[in-house]
Design a protein around this motif. Sequence first.
Motif, PDB file in Angstrom:
ATOM      1  N   GLY A 260       0.801  -1.220   0.000  1.00 45.23           N
ATOM      2  CA  GLY A 260       0.000   0.000   0.000  1.00 45.23           C
ATOM      3  C   GLY A 260       0.830   1.264   0.000  1.00 45.23           C
ATOM      4  O   GLY A 260       0.520   2.219  -0.708  1.00 45.23           O
ATOM      5  N   ILE A 261       1.918   1.291   0.774  1.00 44.83           N
ATOM      6  CA  ILE A 261       2.713   2.513   0.839  1.00 44.83           C
ATOM      7  C   ILE A 261       3.439   2.755  -0.487  1.00 44.83           C
ATOM      8  O   ILE A 261       3.612   3.895  -0.914  1.00 44.83           O
ATOM      9  N   GLY A 262       3.849   1.681  -1.173  1.00 47.36           N
ATOM     10  CA  GLY A 262       4.490   1.831  -2.480  1.00 47.36           C
ATOM     11  C   GLY A 262       3.553   2.419  -3.520  1.00 47.36           C
ATOM     12  O   GLY A 262       3.955   3.211  -4.364  1.00 47.36           O
ATOM     13  N   ARG A 263       2.299   2.047  -3.453  1.00 47.24           N
ATOM     14  CA  ARG A 263       1.287   2.628  -4.343  1.00 47.24           C
ATOM     15  C   ARG A 263       0.976   4.070  -3.928  1.00 47.24           C
ATOM     16  O   ARG A 263       0.779   4.939  -4.772  1.00 47.24           O
ATOM     17  N   HIS A 264       0.925   4.285  -2.627  1.00 43.28           N
ATOM     18  CA  HIS A 264       0.655   5.625  -2.108  1.00 43.28           C
ATOM     19  C   HIS A 264       1.715   6.611  -2.615  1.00 43.28           C
ATOM     20  O   HIS A 264       1.378   7.671  -3.140  1.00 43.28           O
ATOM     21  N   TYR A 265       2.981   6.265  -2.471  1.00 40.51           N
ATOM     22  CA  TYR A 265       4.055   7.157  -2.899  1.00 40.51           C
ATOM     23  C   TYR A 265       4.077   7.327  -4.411  1.00 40.51           C
ATOM     24  O   TYR A 265       4.361   8.413  -4.912  1.00 40.51           O
ATOM     25  N   ALA A 266       3.776   6.264  -5.158  1.00 38.08           N
ATOM     26  CA  ALA A 266       3.756   6.364  -6.616  1.00 38.08           C
ATOM     27  C   ALA A 266       2.624   7.266  -7.097  1.00 38.08           C
ATOM     28  O   ALA A 266       2.690   7.813  -8.201  1.00 38.08           O
ATOM     29  N   SER A 267       1.588   7.452  -6.282  1.00 34.45           N
ATOM     30  CA  SER A 267       0.507   8.391  -6.594  1.00 34.45           C
ATOM     31  C   SER A 267       0.827   9.791  -6.106  1.00 34.45           C
ATOM     32  O   SER A 267       0.559  10.777  -6.782  1.00 34.45           O
TER      33      SER A 267
ATOM     34  N   ARG B   8      14.157  19.370   1.328  1.00 39.13           N
ATOM     35  CA  ARG B   8      13.312  18.559   2.207  1.00 39.13           C
ATOM     36  C   ARG B   8      13.649  17.095   2.003  1.00 39.13           C
ATOM     37  O   ARG B   8      13.995  16.685   0.902  1.00 39.13           O
ATOM     38  N   VAL B   9      13.497  16.321   3.066  1.00 35.15           N
ATOM     39  CA  VAL B   9      13.611  14.861   2.998  1.00 35.15           C
ATOM     40  C   VAL B   9      12.251  14.316   3.405  1.00 35.15           C
ATOM     41  O   VAL B   9      11.700  14.702   4.435  1.00 35.15           O
ATOM     42  N   PHE B  10      11.703  13.440   2.582  1.00 37.69           N
ATOM     43  CA  PHE B  10      10.373  12.891   2.803  1.00 37.69           C
ATOM     44  C   PHE B  10      10.495  11.380   2.940  1.00 37.69           C
ATOM     45  O   PHE B  10      10.978  10.712   2.036  1.00 37.69           O
ATOM     46  N   LEU B  11      10.093  10.851   4.101  1.00 33.33           N
ATOM     47  CA  LEU B  11      10.272   9.429   4.390  1.00 33.33           C
ATOM     48  C   LEU B  11       9.039   8.811   5.045  1.00 33.33           C
ATOM     49  O   LEU B  11       8.442   9.425   5.913  1.00 33.33           O
ATOM     50  N   PRO B  12       8.722   7.559   4.659  1.00 31.85           N
ATOM     51  CA  PRO B  12       7.806   6.779   5.483  1.00 31.85           C
ATOM     52  C   PRO B  12       8.684   6.164   6.560  1.00 31.85           C
ATOM     53  O   PRO B  12       9.478   5.279   6.297  1.00 31.85           O
TER      54      PRO B  12
END
Length: 166
Positions: free
Chosen positions: A28-35, A101-105
């Motif tokens: 889910g998170i991989g799809r979330h970030y790809a969107s 900025r650095v953006f991380l899950p």
Amino acid sequence: MSATPSGRRQRWLVGVTEYAGLTAYTGGIGRHYASLLPAVVRQSIDVGLVVFAEDDLAPGRVVEGVRLLARHRRAKGPEWLQPVLRALRFRRDVARFRPDRVFLPEWAGLGALLPADVDLVTNLATSMRLSNEVSGVARRSLPATVVGSLRSNPGVRIARSDAHAV
């Protein structure tokens, strides 16, 4: 938000372990970030991606404006040391690419060893509402049995005024 005080475009560096369209495993998170990340690019922000995965990925590849800057495979060493080694690699990537900025899950601890002055943004506690908004899920797109189950569960609140809320 899209420009720095000097007027140049902001640069974000994003570190992930999965990304839809690039990695073999995508949850889910991989799809979330790809969107999400292409939407950030559309806001005139340069987005560079660092992927920690065993897949064969080609640095320099562009996916909807998101540039793949680096791919790291599992480092040599025992399993218990892997989070530290990934965090050290990511710290080097941040020093090399110098993002605004650095953006991380942050469940993977990639930002654990970043300097204190790094502007870190994380969405570890992503709300269901945002998740639904990004994915396009609407209450009307769910099967009636699922909506019925949500209504019968006293712990789940369905906001009737918001078509995207579950």
